[in-house]
Design an enzyme around this catalytic site. Structure first.
Site, PDB file in Angstrom:
ATOM      1  N   ASN A   9     110.244   1.896 -37.985  1.00 51.96           N
ATOM      2  CA  ASN A   9     108.769   1.919 -37.954  1.00 51.96           C
ATOM      3  C   ASN A   9     108.301   1.328 -36.622  1.00 51.96           C
ATOM      4  O   ASN A   9     108.407   0.132 -36.389  1.00 51.96           O
ATOM      5  CB  ASN A   9     108.248   1.089 -39.144  1.00 51.96           C
ATOM      6  CG  ASN A   9     106.737   1.011 -39.181  1.00 51.96           C
ATOM      7  OD1 ASN A   9     106.065   1.086 -38.143  1.00 51.96           O
ATOM      8  ND2 ASN A   9     106.192   0.849 -40.363  1.00 51.96           N
ATOM      9  N   ASP A  77     110.717  -6.652 -45.001  1.00 48.14           N
ATOM     10  CA  ASP A  77     110.192  -5.789 -46.049  1.00 48.14           C
ATOM     11  C   ASP A  77     108.836  -6.330 -46.471  1.00 48.14           C
ATOM     12  O   ASP A  77     108.692  -7.526 -46.736  1.00 48.14           O
ATOM     13  CB  ASP A  77     111.135  -5.699 -47.255  1.00 48.14           C
ATOM     14  CG  ASP A  77     110.823  -4.454 -48.079  1.00 48.14           C
ATOM     15  OD1 ASP A  77     110.826  -3.343 -47.513  1.00 48.14           O
ATOM     16  OD2 ASP A  77     110.558  -4.587 -49.294  1.00 48.14           O
ATOM     17  N   HIS A 188     100.743 -11.764 -42.119  1.00 50.43           N
ATOM     18  CA  HIS A 188     101.914 -12.007 -42.982  1.00 50.43           C
ATOM     19  C   HIS A 188     103.206 -11.975 -42.158  1.00 50.43           C
ATOM     20  O   HIS A 188     104.084 -12.815 -42.307  1.00 50.43           O
ATOM     21  CB  HIS A 188     101.947 -10.930 -44.077  1.00 50.43           C
ATOM     22  CG  HIS A 188     101.669  -9.538 -43.558  1.00 50.43           C
ATOM     23  ND1 HIS A 188     100.542  -9.226 -42.838  1.00 50.43           N
ATOM     24  CD2 HIS A 188     102.397  -8.401 -43.592  1.00 50.43           C
ATOM     25  CE1 HIS A 188     100.572  -7.950 -42.482  1.00 50.43           C
ATOM     26  NE2 HIS A 188     101.700  -7.434 -42.923  1.00 50.43           N
TER      27      HIS A 188
HETATM   28  P1  IMP Z   1     108.017  -1.445 -45.436  1.00 52.95           P
HETATM   29  O1  IMP Z   1     108.139  -2.897 -45.261  1.00 52.95           O
HETATM   30  O2  IMP Z   1     108.286  -0.707 -44.169  1.00 52.95           O
HETATM   31  O3  IMP Z   1     108.845  -0.954 -46.609  1.00 52.95           O
HETATM   32  O4  IMP Z   1     106.498  -1.123 -45.752  1.00 52.95           O
HETATM   33  C1  IMP Z   1     105.954  -1.044 -47.064  1.00 52.95           C
HETATM   34  C2  IMP Z   1     104.587  -0.416 -47.030  1.00 52.95           C
HETATM   35  O5  IMP Z   1     103.648  -1.365 -46.538  1.00 52.95           O
HETATM   36  C3  IMP Z   1     104.425   0.821 -46.155  1.00 52.95           C
HETATM   37  O6  IMP Z   1     103.530   1.686 -46.813  1.00 52.95           O
HETATM   38  C4  IMP Z   1     103.826   0.297 -44.873  1.00 52.95           C
HETATM   39  O7  IMP Z   1     103.019   1.270 -44.243  1.00 52.95           O
HETATM   40  C5  IMP Z   1     102.993  -0.865 -45.388  1.00 52.95           C
HETATM   41  N1  IMP Z   1     102.936  -1.964 -44.411  1.00 52.95           N
HETATM   42  C6  IMP Z   1     103.977  -2.674 -43.906  1.00 52.95           C
HETATM   43  N2  IMP Z   1     103.535  -3.591 -43.031  1.00 52.95           N
HETATM   44  C7  IMP Z   1     102.188  -3.453 -42.982  1.00 52.95           C
HETATM   45  C8  IMP Z   1     101.185  -4.106 -42.221  1.00 52.95           C
HETATM   46  O8  IMP Z   1     101.417  -5.000 -41.400  1.00 52.95           O
HETATM   47  N3  IMP Z   1      99.924  -3.693 -42.434  1.00 52.95           N
HETATM   48  C9  IMP Z   1      99.601  -2.691 -43.331  1.00 52.95           C
HETATM   49  N4  IMP Z   1     100.504  -2.049 -44.042  1.00 52.95           N
HETATM   50  C10 IMP Z   1     101.804  -2.415 -43.871  1.00 52.95           C
END
Ligand code: IMP
Length: 201
Positions: A9, A77, A188
Protein backbone atom coordinates in the site's frame (compact mmCIF):
# COMPACT_ATOMS: atom_id res chain seq x y z
CA UNK A 1 20.66 -0.85 7.95
CA UNK A 2 17.44 -1.18 6.04
CA UNK A 3 13.78 -1.46 6.91
CA UNK A 4 11.38 -3.40 4.71
CA UNK A 5 7.75 -2.41 5.17
CA UNK A 6 5.56 -5.50 4.79
CA UNK A 7 3.00 -3.81 2.57
CA UNK A 8 2.25 -2.91 -1.02
CA UNK A 9 0.00 0.00 0.00
CA UNK A 10 1.87 3.05 -1.30
CA UNK A 11 0.02 5.43 1.06
CA UNK A 12 0.94 3.40 4.11
CA UNK A 13 4.56 3.05 2.97
CA UNK A 14 4.84 6.81 2.33
CA UNK A 15 3.38 7.68 5.74
CA UNK A 16 5.72 5.33 7.58
CA UNK A 17 8.71 6.48 5.53
CA UNK A 18 8.07 10.14 6.29
CA UNK A 19 7.64 9.49 10.02
CA UNK A 20 10.74 7.33 10.50
CA UNK A 21 13.41 10.01 10.55
CA UNK A 22 16.96 8.76 10.23
CA UNK A 23 16.63 5.52 12.20
CA UNK A 24 17.19 3.37 9.05
CA UNK A 25 19.49 4.15 6.12
CA UNK A 26 17.02 2.73 3.59
CA UNK A 27 13.28 2.19 3.77
CA UNK A 28 11.76 -0.09 1.15
CA UNK A 29 8.26 -1.26 0.41
CA UNK A 30 7.81 -4.99 -0.01
CA UNK A 31 7.72 -4.83 -3.80
CA UNK A 32 10.68 -2.42 -3.99
CA UNK A 33 12.65 -5.00 -2.01
CA UNK A 34 11.81 -7.60 -4.69
CA UNK A 35 9.42 -9.54 -2.47
CA UNK A 36 6.42 -10.81 -4.38
CA UNK A 37 3.95 -12.31 -1.96
CA UNK A 38 0.42 -11.68 -0.84
CA UNK A 39 -0.04 -12.52 2.83
CA UNK A 40 -3.53 -13.81 3.61
CA UNK A 41 -4.84 -11.61 6.44
CA UNK A 42 -7.07 -14.17 8.13
CA UNK A 43 -6.19 -13.72 11.81
CA UNK A 44 -9.00 -12.55 14.07
CA UNK A 45 -7.09 -9.60 15.53
CA UNK A 46 -5.09 -6.69 14.10
CA UNK A 47 -2.13 -7.85 16.18
CA UNK A 48 -2.39 -11.38 14.74
CA UNK A 49 -2.47 -10.09 11.17
CA UNK A 50 0.48 -7.76 11.76
CA UNK A 51 2.46 -10.66 13.26
CA UNK A 52 1.61 -12.88 10.28
CA UNK A 53 2.64 -10.23 7.72
CA UNK A 54 5.90 -9.49 9.54
CA UNK A 55 6.84 -13.16 9.90
CA UNK A 56 5.99 -14.21 6.33
CA UNK A 57 7.73 -11.24 4.71
CA UNK A 58 10.75 -11.66 6.97
CA UNK A 59 10.97 -15.40 6.17
CA UNK A 60 10.93 -14.73 2.42
CA UNK A 61 13.43 -11.86 2.67
CA UNK A 62 15.73 -13.97 4.84
CA UNK A 63 15.52 -16.94 2.49
CA UNK A 64 16.59 -14.60 -0.33
CA UNK A 65 19.59 -13.47 1.72
CA UNK A 66 18.26 -9.91 2.11
CA UNK A 67 18.32 -9.66 5.92
CA UNK A 68 21.65 -8.45 7.26
CA UNK A 69 22.36 -7.72 10.93
CA UNK A 70 20.40 -4.64 11.98
CA UNK A 71 17.89 -4.96 9.14
CA UNK A 72 14.22 -5.24 10.04
CA UNK A 73 10.78 -5.95 8.62
CA UNK A 74 7.88 -3.81 9.87
CA UNK A 75 4.23 -4.80 9.44
CA UNK A 76 1.19 -2.62 10.10
CA UNK A 77 -2.38 -3.83 10.33
CA UNK A 78 -5.00 -1.15 10.74
CA UNK A 79 -8.70 -1.11 11.50
CA UNK A 80 -11.46 1.44 12.01
CA UNK A 81 -13.59 0.64 15.06
CA UNK A 82 -16.98 2.34 15.18
CA UNK A 83 -18.74 2.48 18.57
CA UNK A 84 -22.31 2.33 17.24
CA UNK A 85 -21.40 -0.78 15.22
CA UNK A 86 -19.92 -2.64 18.19
CA UNK A 87 -16.36 -2.05 16.95
CA UNK A 88 -17.01 -3.01 13.30
CA UNK A 89 -15.52 -3.01 10.74
CA UNK A 90 -12.40 -3.52 12.95
CA UNK A 91 -10.17 -6.32 11.78
CA UNK A 92 -12.39 -6.66 8.68
CA UNK A 93 -11.89 -3.02 7.62
CA UNK A 94 -10.22 -3.87 4.30
CA UNK A 95 -12.89 -6.38 3.31
CA UNK A 96 -15.91 -4.64 4.82
CA UNK A 97 -17.99 -4.27 1.64
CA UNK A 98 -16.37 -6.80 -0.69
CA UNK A 99 -13.66 -9.44 -0.60
CA UNK A 100 -11.37 -7.12 -2.54
CA UNK A 101 -9.85 -3.94 -1.12
CA UNK A 102 -12.44 -1.50 -2.46
CA UNK A 103 -12.04 1.66 -0.36
CA UNK A 104 -14.92 3.54 -2.02
CA UNK A 105 -17.33 0.62 -1.49
CA UNK A 106 -16.18 0.33 2.15
CA UNK A 107 -16.88 4.01 2.79
CA UNK A 108 -20.31 3.77 1.16
CA UNK A 109 -21.18 0.77 3.29
CA UNK A 110 -20.05 2.52 6.46
CA UNK A 111 -22.26 5.54 5.74
CA UNK A 112 -25.18 3.20 4.99
CA UNK A 113 -24.71 1.27 8.24
CA UNK A 114 -24.68 4.55 10.17
CA UNK A 115 -27.72 5.99 8.43
CA UNK A 116 -29.91 7.63 11.08
CA UNK A 117 -27.25 7.49 13.81
CA UNK A 118 -26.92 11.00 15.31
CA UNK A 119 -23.62 12.87 15.60
CA UNK A 120 -23.15 12.23 19.30
CA UNK A 121 -23.29 8.45 18.72
CA UNK A 122 -20.85 8.37 15.80
CA UNK A 123 -17.68 7.97 17.86
CA UNK A 124 -14.90 5.83 16.33
CA UNK A 125 -11.20 5.17 16.51
CA UNK A 126 -8.46 3.90 14.26
CA UNK A 127 -6.11 1.28 15.68
CA UNK A 128 -2.78 0.25 14.14
CA UNK A 129 -0.98 -2.87 15.31
CA UNK A 130 2.70 -2.89 14.38
CA UNK A 131 5.20 -5.73 14.59
CA UNK A 132 8.89 -5.27 13.81
CA UNK A 133 10.94 -8.43 13.26
CA UNK A 134 14.74 -8.65 13.18
CA UNK A 135 17.18 -11.48 12.61
CA UNK A 136 19.16 -11.51 15.82
CA UNK A 137 16.96 -9.55 18.23
CA UNK A 138 13.52 -9.92 19.76
CA UNK A 139 10.43 -8.69 17.91
CA UNK A 140 8.90 -5.36 18.93
CA UNK A 141 5.10 -5.00 19.07
CA UNK A 142 2.95 -1.93 19.69
CA UNK A 143 -0.56 -0.68 19.03
CA UNK A 144 -1.43 2.98 18.42
CA UNK A 145 -4.89 4.59 18.39
CA UNK A 146 -6.54 7.88 17.52
CA UNK A 147 -10.09 8.87 18.52
CA UNK A 148 -12.64 10.83 16.50
CA UNK A 149 -16.05 10.37 14.87
CA UNK A 150 -17.62 9.43 11.57
CA UNK A 151 -18.96 12.26 9.40
CA UNK A 152 -22.28 12.17 7.51
CA UNK A 153 -20.58 12.68 4.12
CA UNK A 154 -17.14 12.30 2.64
CA UNK A 155 -14.93 15.33 3.21
CA UNK A 156 -11.48 15.98 1.68
CA UNK A 157 -9.29 14.45 -1.00
CA UNK A 158 -6.06 13.62 0.85
CA UNK A 159 -5.10 10.36 2.49
CA UNK A 160 -6.74 7.03 1.68
CA UNK A 161 -9.10 4.37 2.96
CA UNK A 162 -11.57 5.76 5.50
CA UNK A 163 -9.76 9.11 5.93
CA UNK A 164 -12.50 11.20 4.30
CA UNK A 165 -15.05 9.92 6.86
CA UNK A 166 -12.91 10.25 9.99
CA UNK A 167 -13.35 13.57 11.77
CA UNK A 168 -10.45 14.43 14.05
CA UNK A 169 -12.10 16.67 16.68
CA UNK A 170 -9.17 18.88 17.76
CA UNK A 171 -8.56 19.95 14.13
CA UNK A 172 -12.26 20.14 13.17
CA UNK A 173 -11.26 18.38 9.95
CA UNK A 174 -11.34 14.88 8.53
CA UNK A 175 -8.00 13.15 8.00
CA UNK A 176 -8.58 13.67 4.26
CA UNK A 177 -8.87 17.44 4.83
CA UNK A 178 -5.56 17.49 6.74
CA UNK A 179 -2.29 17.47 4.84
CA UNK A 180 0.13 14.57 5.26
CA UNK A 181 2.17 16.27 7.99
CA UNK A 182 -0.92 17.16 10.01
CA UNK A 183 -2.27 13.61 9.84
CA UNK A 184 1.13 12.07 10.56
CA UNK A 185 1.53 14.22 13.68
CA UNK A 186 -1.50 12.69 15.41
CA UNK A 187 -2.49 9.48 13.64
CA UNK A 188 -2.93 5.93 14.92
CA UNK A 189 0.05 4.96 12.73
CA UNK A 190 2.20 7.72 14.27
CA UNK A 191 1.30 6.57 17.79
CA UNK A 192 2.17 2.95 17.02
CA UNK A 193 5.42 3.88 15.29
CA UNK A 194 6.50 6.14 18.16
CA UNK A 195 6.14 3.19 20.56
CA UNK A 196 8.11 0.89 18.23
CA UNK A 197 10.93 3.44 17.81
CA UNK A 198 11.04 4.08 21.56
CA UNK A 199 11.45 0.33 22.15
CA UNK A 200 14.34 0.23 19.65
CA UNK A 201 16.32 3.08 21.14
P1 IMP B 1 -4.73 -2.74 6.17
O1 IMP B 1 -4.02 -2.41 7.42
O2 IMP B 1 -3.90 -2.43 4.97
O3 IMP B 1 -5.25 -4.16 6.19
O4 IMP B 1 -5.97 -1.76 6.04
C1 IMP B 1 -7.27 -2.06 6.52
C2 IMP B 1 -8.28 -1.09 5.97
O5 IMP B 1 -8.15 0.15 6.65
C3 IMP B 1 -8.16 -0.76 4.49
O6 IMP B 1 -9.47 -0.60 3.99
C4 IMP B 1 -7.41 0.54 4.45
O7 IMP B 1 -7.76 1.32 3.32
C5 IMP B 1 -7.87 1.20 5.74
N1 IMP B 1 -6.82 2.03 6.34
C6 IMP B 1 -5.59 1.63 6.75
N2 IMP B 1 -4.90 2.68 7.24
C7 IMP B 1 -5.71 3.76 7.12
C8 IMP B 1 -5.53 5.13 7.43
O8 IMP B 1 -4.49 5.60 7.90
N3 IMP B 1 -6.58 5.93 7.17
C9 IMP B 1 -7.77 5.47 6.63
N4 IMP B 1 -7.97 4.21 6.32
C10 IMP B 1 -6.94 3.34 6.55
Amino acid sequence: MKLIIASNNRHKIEEIRSMLGARFERVLGQREAGLELDVVEDADTLEGNAQKKAEEVFALADSMGLMEPGDAVLADDTGLLVDALGGAPGVRSARYATDGHDDAANREKLLRELDGVPGERRGAHFATAMVLVRKDAPAVRATGRVYGSITFDERGDNGFGYDSLFLYGPAGKTFAEMDADEKNAVSHRRNALALVLAALS
